[in-house]
Design an enzyme around this catalytic site. Structure first.
Site, PDB file in Angstrom:
ATOM      1  CG  HIS A  54      -3.370  -4.602  -7.211  1.00 51.23           C
ATOM      2  ND1 HIS A  54      -3.438  -3.458  -6.597  1.00 51.23           N
ATOM      3  CD2 HIS A  54      -2.056  -5.068  -7.052  1.00 51.23           C
ATOM      4  CE1 HIS A  54      -2.254  -3.528  -5.817  1.00 51.23           C
ATOM      5  NE2 HIS A  54      -1.444  -4.409  -5.939  1.00 51.23           N
ATOM      6  CB  ILE A  60      -4.980  -0.968  -3.372  1.00 50.41           C
ATOM      7  CG1 ILE A  60      -5.946  -1.173  -2.440  1.00 50.41           C
ATOM      8  CG2 ILE A  60      -3.904  -0.198  -3.170  1.00 50.41           C
ATOM      9  CD1 ILE A  60      -5.257  -2.156  -1.240  1.00 50.41           C
ATOM     10  N   GLY A  63       1.226   0.259  -6.563  1.00 50.87           N
ATOM     11  CA  GLY A  63       2.433   1.388  -6.326  1.00 50.87           C
ATOM     12  C   GLY A  63       3.268   1.607  -7.499  1.00 50.87           C
ATOM     13  CB  VAL A  64       4.923  -0.803 -10.051  1.00 52.64           C
ATOM     14  CG1 VAL A  64       5.832  -1.496  -9.041  1.00 52.64           C
ATOM     15  CG2 VAL A  64       3.826  -1.619 -10.471  1.00 52.64           C
ATOM     16  CD  GLU A  68       5.616   4.217 -16.472  1.00 52.87           C
ATOM     17  OE1 GLU A  68       5.396   4.896 -17.320  1.00 52.87           O
ATOM     18  OE2 GLU A  68       6.656   3.631 -15.941  1.00 52.87           O
TER      19      GLU A  68
END
Length: 154
Positions: A54, A60, A63-64, A68
């Site tokens: 990523h 980074i 976002g998911v 979570e």
């Protein structure tokens, strides 16, 4: 364990939720106020597997995984309040709403996730939460989410 317990270390977290490496995304939960609110802490390190792919040159946290981590914080909070250690509590996402990302989360950051129950009660299956994740006071993510608590049969 009861509503009087105010924090959960990694050992207690693993007794409440089934997540393990590489998908256990909360290191401790503090300021537990029954099943009303709590704060999860995630120490973000370069050793996490998602950083390999990523944005490898600018790692980074996805976002998911931030969302979570907030969901796991909520599950631990409810699990502590309802005495779910060693009882195989499972929690499933049902919805994610009003999700906004405001700041990148990178290795070296300490992610603080404040979660609040907006709907849910002991014995109930469907719970709603509101979460805000921050790094050094800067908002990284805001989200509302719904989860189903698959409470073990007595």
């Amino acid at each position: 364990m009861s509503e009087d317990l105010k924090s959960a270390d990694i050992d207690l977290i693993q007794r409440i939720i089934p997540h393990r490496y590489p998908f256990l995304l909360v290191d401790k939960v503090v300021d537990i106020d029954g099943y009303a609110s709590a704060t999860g802490i995630k120490n973000v390190t370069m050793n996490e597997p998602h950083f390999q792919g990523h944005f490898p040159k600018k790692p980074i946290m996805p976002g998911v995984t931030i969302v979570e981590a907030m969901a796991q914080t909520s599950a631990v909070m409810v699990g502590v309040a309802l005495d779910m250690a060693d009882k195989e509590l499972l929690v499933y996402f049902m919805g994610i709403d009003k999700c906004k990302f405001r700041r990148m989360v990178v290795p070296g950051d300490v992610l603080e996730m404040k979660v609040t129950t907006t709907r849910g009660k002991p014995g109930g299956k469907v719970w709603k939460f509101s979460g805000v994740a921050t790094v050094e006071g800067d908002v990284a993510c805001e989200v509302d989410f719904t989860a189903m608590m698959d409470l073990p049969k007595e």
